[in-house]
Design a protein around this motif. Structure first.
Motif, PDB file in Angstrom:
ATOM      1  N   UNK A   1      47.784  29.042  24.444  1.00 34.71           N
ATOM      2  CA  UNK A   1      48.608  29.099  25.834  1.00 34.71           C
ATOM      3  C   UNK A   1      50.100  29.440  25.303  1.00 34.71           C
ATOM      4  N   UNK A   2      50.817  30.245  26.075  1.00 34.53           N
ATOM      5  CA  UNK A   2      52.075  30.564  26.251  1.00 34.53           C
ATOM      6  C   UNK A   2      52.573  29.992  27.417  1.00 34.53           C
ATOM      7  N   UNK A   3      53.587  29.118  27.278  1.00 36.64           N
ATOM      8  CA  UNK A   3      54.215  28.525  28.391  1.00 36.64           C
ATOM      9  C   UNK A   3      55.708  28.857  28.220  1.00 36.64           C
TER      10      UNK A   3
ATOM     11  N   UNK B   1      56.582  28.469  24.759  1.00 39.30           N
ATOM     12  CA  UNK B   1      56.290  27.868  23.525  1.00 39.30           C
ATOM     13  C   UNK B   1      54.684  28.194  23.404  1.00 39.30           C
ATOM     14  N   UNK B   2      54.330  28.121  22.254  1.00 41.31           N
ATOM     15  CA  UNK B   2      52.921  28.222  21.927  1.00 41.31           C
ATOM     16  C   UNK B   2      52.192  26.824  21.646  1.00 41.31           C
TER      17      UNK B   2
ATOM     18  N   UNK C   1      57.909  26.063  19.351  1.00 44.95           N
ATOM     19  CA  UNK C   1      58.784  27.365  20.019  1.00 44.95           C
ATOM     20  C   UNK C   1      58.329  28.508  19.541  1.00 44.95           C
ATOM     21  N   UNK C   2      58.398  29.543  20.375  1.00 43.47           N
ATOM     22  CA  UNK C   2      57.865  30.618  20.062  1.00 43.47           C
ATOM     23  C   UNK C   2      58.835  31.888  19.953  1.00 43.47           C
ATOM     24  N   UNK C   3      59.214  32.171  21.334  1.00 45.59           N
ATOM     25  CA  UNK C   3      60.428  33.023  21.576  1.00 45.59           C
ATOM     26  C   UNK C   3      60.978  32.888  22.865  1.00 45.59           C
TER      27      UNK C   3
END
Lengths: 86, 1216
Positions: free
Chosen positions: B311-313, B321-322, B339-341
């Motif tokens: 999921x990307x939230x 967030x991944x 944390x993703x980007x």
């Protein structure tokens, strides 16, 4: 009190249960206002441009604004007044 | 008064986006703009850009969209919920042209966005078996999606799952594989709280996660499971589940992610929950004792790849967030988050299978990112539910998790879809003076750090690649390929009055002399003839260069010259000075052979044209000739009727140029390209007519004034499809966009001539001449009506004011819940002084991408900015004091300042909206110096409330402060209050001044007409008001007695004061009559009458009365919070009114709305439509099937072409 009030009541109650927010002769000011506020709040959520407008004024993102507006529907006009015995 | 509403720029705000395979081939993104317009975007893999495939106005508020696929199908259908009280299913049909087709509309409730009518929430079973429509309160309906015996989609009758007193926060379909479909809802019951006067019940009310199961066997819905969850839960996310039929493996654990403030919980029926914290940024400005608010998730997307999923939230700060779930069968082992980007805050996120993320940002431009990695093994910290006791499922919050945001690491920004929304204020003026014959739109757009000031010009943007000088002033330019099969052009041919210059295109562009071209005389035309031949037409003959050493020449008869020539790869026609035409065709041996006889004309030919060779044909059938006796002839080139005149059209002026071209336009012919004849007249008018493909007759003539110069016209190619260019004082392009012919100017210098250029450095370029310079340019984006130039702003713009004597704008910007630079500095130094460690790295990241640190309500950052709109530069900025925010601005002329313009800004300190309050208000005065470019602070005056409106009035300042209207005079150290009127019901929102009359708009109670009287005492008197309540946003004077105003619900209306009242008031010098008049209906003595009323569908933020087209009448231009620009155009004649109302009525009765909203009800959302015709609806006549068009046109006593012509005329006559 007319007879009608008693006979019509049975179907009235049904109708009230069905159509949330419908008023009747004994609607209190608090109930009326609460209903009105809930209608307004759900209308804000249901019209995306209006929600965007509010979120710009408030400095919040739209999802947060929608969430807070929906949360406010729980009790939009404060605590209900205590019942007084007439 | 009757008005026509036309959209100039449709809404760009995204309210929803879903991804699906709507065409059945590859993936597309469906975007809902401004809640009313549907658009399909498709990624173009070669350019990495999103192309718009098809758009459609819904004429209703689209509240939610979803894609679903029936079992065994390869394409997705679109499911819509709207304010029409209907379930609507729409299909994207690709051929012949992409369009939406309504498959199914099923009425289930009342129309309008009501509390208990389903439509706010929409959840689909992932296997496409059923759908649930949910209302905000109580109602839920479940439809089973079936196919009938013919294979057509057929929803069942709805099943109810109502529960009284229940408010729903979110709804999602649960992935159960092929078990019975389930839906999960977040619900809160207000029944208890409504009855408990102590308030205790309200505190203890819980939010429930409820699963509804649709029993497909019994055909009913049951409330399967309900359990209290976090009270602040706001969002549900579907978790993959169900068993794979082939491998018996579970795709996932099923259930849902419950996103709440600060936490994410995985939950499923009868399973132990897993909970992780939402990592947050460390706020460097957090002070001791300050309670920090929880962080919520605003958007989410699930992505499945090869049996796995993640999921990307996105949080409200924009951080992605991944989230991953480790599971064994249906049991969850752990849930992890990292944390993703960081990307702009989105309304919706869409992941494309090809590895792209589409971020439909809630305000401003939309972005497309390409995944570089999935952050599987980077060093970002990860939080797992197994790190906590009982998998995190404990009472009370988990300890905070912190991360540091950083620039993009896992994604790459690839495309940017420009978007104007929200437009918060706009001015329509012509600041370019003589360089432009139309005004530009200057708009303050955007929100927060991504705000911009944009100038919008009508026309297509041009990207200039080369501009180089030439030895003389050429009058034409062509490009040539040497060979039919060549990919790129080899020569550029320039014709000068006394010679011809040939340039070759290679590594560099240089002159060549051994080409076989005659260089000593001007050139009329050049052409690459079949295979390897080149043709030059010069005034004395033709040169057919067949090889380097072989040149066939044809000389004009002695004593004559060639005046005009037209060519295509197989045909050549020349007009001689003796009013004769000579026709050549390429024969089998590849040489040009002259047709036996010449054709004589009734007048001297000034211009000739033939169309390009149709694909696979030997010749084009028609020749068009313009003669100086003001006629145009269409002449046959077919073998059996060569050079016979087929038709003739008389003109109003001699033709300057003419062009035949085949261009596709679905409104004329849905199957093949239409032959258009474009004629430029000496008086600057362009005529466009349709040539009948069978008999060459001309029909459907459209007129358009291009500019002062007689146009020259050239057939060309843009983006691979045929187009026509016309060169007048502006350059116009006629081309096909989304299958309709468009006529738009280029925003570029005046060009004399141009043609296509295909070279390795620019495969789809144009080469043109302007004076003695050669220009090479491209047109990057077709279909954009307005070219935008933007200047970044710091905070959300609130208002723009123009300096009257020079092109300068002042913007006031303010952001709520934000610290200004002074406040940041103070807090940081205070914290340092107290010995706290301050990590300022967050303050050093660019705010446009990462946002500013959040502050509580009542904290503001604000500034006043001076902008040069011509160079798009900020000239000066003036930050206001801490927590002081600017709300209004005006340019005033005070006596004390010698009548020079002075900028006045109204501000509030520590303003909050709920409840409406402020610590104090100020009116700041700035002297304007340096031709408007410099502001100098003079003084400020305290007020008891925020001044929401300011206006100049007869050497004074009028200020709307709270419920009062005040008159101020300029003083030495402050403004001096002269008089006031406190009789406004809610608060003064707008002030407009016209002569001695003041029109005040109230926040809730519509407009008030006031006058100022100085005898016997200074007084501001209200003499008329409106009988209806209106929550005003913007007001503009239409004339002395008439105002046009817009309210918060998207209505535009016009109110008029009776002339008798108007005169009586103006004749009363002391105001005694007004003062002693008896009030009417608890208000002023006189009421204004409603003249026109119309619902635009989005909040209107600015109104301008201005003339938009050159020589056009004044129209009211409005902008909306969804980024749309539109205009209300007054009708001139009653015939037009009747025609358009009848047309509107006919189209209305066809009920073309995709969501099934009744058009009359939509445009009359809050009050019935009055005297306004919806031009957008009328223009959808274009898209109707031909039989319907014919039926409507017959009812109007016209033919289809005439209706289309009328529609175009009404638009181009007043706007664009």
């Amino acid at each position: 009190m007319s007879e009608l009030r008693y006979t019509a009541n049975t179907s009235l109650e049904q109708l009230h249960a069905r159509y949330t927010g419908t008023g009747h002769a004994d609607t209190t000011k608090y109930e009326l206002l609460t209903n009105q506020h809930r209608d307004t709040l759900s209308s804000i959520v249901g019209h995306p441009p209006l929600l965007a407008y509010l979120s710009i004024a408030d400095g919040e993102c739209q999802a947060r604004e929608r969430f807070e507006v929906l949360e406010r529907m729980l009790q939009p006009c404060g605590v209900p007044p205590a019942k007084t015995d007439e | 008064m009757h008005l026509l509403n036309l959209t100039l720029q449709p809404a760009t705000a995204v309210s929803n986006a879903v991804v699906g395979s709507f065409s059945g081939k590859g993936q597309e993104i469906l975007v809902v703009h401004g809640a009313t317009r549907l658009e399909i975007l498709k990624l173009n893999p070669s350019t990495g850009q999103l192309d718009s495939i098809c758009t459609s106005e819904a004429f209703g508020t689209v509240r939610n969209v979803a894609a679903f696929r029936l079992a065994g199908m390869t394409k997705d259908y679109i499911l819509l919920s709207s304010d029409s009280g209907r379930l609507s299913i729409v299909e994207l049909v690709i051929s012949p042209t992409p369009h939406f087709e309504s498959l199914y509309q099923e009425v289930y409730g009342k129309s309008g966005s009501r509390r208990t009518v389903p439509g706010q929430f929409l959840a689909v079973d992932p296997k496409g078996r059923s759908v649930m429509y949910g209302a905000v309160e109580k109602s839920k309906l479940v439809y089973i999606l079936n196919r009938n015996s013919e294979g057509k989609l057929f929803p069942s009758s709805p099943l109810e799952a109502h529960k009284n007193h229940t408010i729903m926060t979110n709804l999602v379909g649960v992935d159960t594989g092929y078990d019975n479909p389930m839906f999960a809802a977040l619900e809160i019951d207000y029944g208890e709280a409504d009855r408990d006067p102590s308030g205790e019940a309200m505190q203890t009310t819980e939010k429930y996660l409820t699963f509804y199961e649709l029993d497909l066997g019994l055909n009913h819905v049951v409330r399967k499971w309900s359990e209290p969850t976090d009270r602040r839960a706001n969002l549900l996310v579907q978790v993959p589940g169900g068993q794979n039929a082939n491998t018996d493996r579970f795709d996932g654990p099923s259930g849902v992610l419950v996103c709440t403030e600060d936490h994410i919980i995985w939950k499923h029926m009868d399973a132990d929950a897993h909970r992780v914290p939402i990592p947050r940024r460390r706020n460097p400005l957090a002070q001791r004792g300050e309670t920090s608010r929880g962080l919520i998730i605003v958007a989410a997307v699930t992505h499945k790849i090869r049996g796995a999923f993640f999921f990307l939230l996105q949080s409200e700060d924009g951080d992605l967030y991944k989230v991953t779930i480790e599971h064994e069968g249906e049991d969850v082992r752990a849930m992890r988050i990292k944390y993703f980007d960081t990307v702009p805050v989105a309304m919706s996120l869409c992941i494309l299978k090809s590895g792209y993320l589409f971020v439909a940002s809630e305000f401003g431009d939309q972005h497309l990112y390409q995944f570089q990695s999935l952050a599987d093994d980077d060093d970002e910290q990860e939080w797992s539910s197994t790190d906590y006791k009982n998998n995190g499922d404990t009472e009370g919050p988990l300890p905070y998790a912190f991360f540091s945001p950083r620039p993009l690491q896992n994604m790459l920004a690839v495309d940017n879809v420009s978007s104007l929304d929200p437009i918060l204020d706009a001015q329509v003026v012509n600041l370019l003076g003589n360089a432009s014959d139309t005004p530009q739109i200057y708009a303050a757009c955007g929100r927060g750090p991504r705000s911009t000031f944009r100038s919008l010009k009508h026309g297509l943007d041009v990207n200039v690649l080369v501009s180089s000088g030439l030895p003389g002033v050429p009058n034409a330019v062509w490009t040539l390929k040497l060979n039919e099969e060549d990919e790129y052009d080899s020569y550029i041919v320039l014709s000068f009055p006394n010679g011809t210059l040939v340039l070759s295109i290679g590594e560099t562009i240089e002159e060549v002399s051994d080409t076989g071209f005659l260089s000593s005389s001007p050139t009329l035309a050049v052409q690459q003839l079949a295979h390897a031949g080149l043709l030059q037409v010069h005034p004395y003959g033709l040169r057919h260069i067949r090889a380097a050493d072989r040149v066939d020449e044809w000389a004009a008869p002695p004593g004559t010259t060639i005046v005009s020539a037209t060519t295509n790869p197989r045909q050549v026609v020349i007009a001689l000075s003796t009013a004769e035409l000579v026709y050549f065709e390429l024969d089998d041996e590849g040489s040009l052979s002259e047709y036996g006889e010449k054709k004589s004309l009734p007048g001297n030919a000034t211009c000739v044209s033939i169309a390009d060779l149709p694909e696979g044909r030997m010749r084009t059938p028609f020749l068009a000739v313009g003669c100086d006796n003001q006629t145009v002839h269409v002449i046959s080139l077919e073998p059996d009727s060569t050079l016979d005149t087929l038709s003739l059209q008389a003109l109003t002026a001699p033709p300057s140029d003419i062009c035949l071209a085949e261009i596709f336009d679905t409104s004329i012919d849905k199957n093949r390209a239409t032959m258009f004849l474009t004629i430029g007249l000496l008086n600057g008018v362009l005529l466009r007519t349709v040539v009948d493909p069978v008999d060459g007759s001309l029909s459907d003539t459209r007129l358009r004034f291009l500019g002062a110069k007689p146009p020259r016209i050239v057939r060309s190619n843009v983006h691979g499809s045929p187009a026509v260019m016309a060169f007048s004082s502006r350059t116009w392009l006629l081309y096909t966009y989304q299958d309709l012919l468009q006529t738009q100017p280029l925003i570029y210098d005046t060009l004399e001539y141009a043609c296509n250029l295909s070279a390795s450095m620019c495969p789809d370029g144009l080469i043109g001449i302007s004076g003695n310079t050669l220009r090479i340019f491209t047109i990057p984006k077709l279909g954009e009506k307005l070219k935008q130039d933007s200047t970044p702003l710091t905070y959300t713009p609130r208002k723009i004011v123009g300096y009257p004597y020079a092109p300068i704008f002042y913007t006031i910007e303010a952001d709520h819940r934000t610290y200004g630079p002074k406040a940041i500095e103070r807090i940081v130094s205070e914290k340092k002084a107290a010995g706290d460690k301050v990590d300022t790295s967050l303050l050093e990241l660019p705010f446009e991408e990462f946002g500013r640190p959040r502050a509580g309500a009542g904290h503001w950052a604000s500034l006043v900015r001076v902008i040069d709109p011509l160079t798009n530069d900020t000239v000066q900025t003036l930050e206001l004091d801490e927590d002081e925010a600017a709300f209004s601005a005006a340019v005033c002329y005070f006596e004390r300042m010698g009548g020079e313009p002075t900028l006045v800004v109204g501000t509030g300190v520590k303003t909050t909206f709920v409840p409406r309050s402020c610590k104090e208000g100020w009116i700041r005065v700035y002297a304007i110096r340096d031709a408007g470019r410099t502001l100098e602070f003079m003084h400020k005056t305290r007020t008891d409330d925020v001044p929401l409106a300011l206006a100049a009035f007869q050497g004074y300042l009028l200020a709307g402060v709270g419920k009062s209207l005040r008159l101020y005079e300029m003083g030495k150290k402050a403004l001096l209050r002269k008089c006031e009127n406190t009789g406004f019901p809610t608060g003064v929102a707008t002030i407009n001044v016209i002569g001695a009359r003041i029109i005040v708009g109230d926040l809730q109670e519509s407009t008030f007409f006031c006058v100022y009287r100085s005898l016997p005492t200074r007084q501001l008197l209200i003499f008329a008001d409106d009988g209806q309540p209106r929550w005003l946003t913007s007001v503009v004077n239409v004339d002395y007695d008439t105002v046009c105003a817009a309210d918060k619900f998207g209505n535009i209306f016009i109110n008029r004061l009776e002339e008798r009242v108007s005169e009586k008031v103006d004749d009363d010098p002391t105001g005694a009559g007004i003062l002693h008049e008896k009030g009417f209906l608890m208000g002023a003595a006189h009421k204004t009458d409603l003249v026109a009323h119309y619902n635009v569908g989005s909040v209107v933020t600015s109104l301008n009365k201005v003339s938009v087209a050159p020589g056009g009448r004044d129209v009211v231009v409005y902008t909306t919070v969804s980024g749309a620009v539109g205009a209300l155009i007054p009708f001139i004649s009653n015939d037009d009114v009747e025609f358009m109302t009848t047309l509107e009525m006919h189209i209305r009765s066809l009920n073309t709305s995709l969501v099934g909203r009744d058009h009359l009800a939509y445009r009359g959302y809050y009050a019935p439509v009055k005297s306004v015709v919806d031009g957008d609806l009328c223009e959808s006549f274009n898209l109707l099937p031909y039989p319907q068009q014919q039926a409507i046109a017959a009812d109007l006593d016209r033919n289809v072409g005439e209706v289309l012509k009328k529609l175009e005329q009404l638009r181009t006559g007043s706007v664009f």
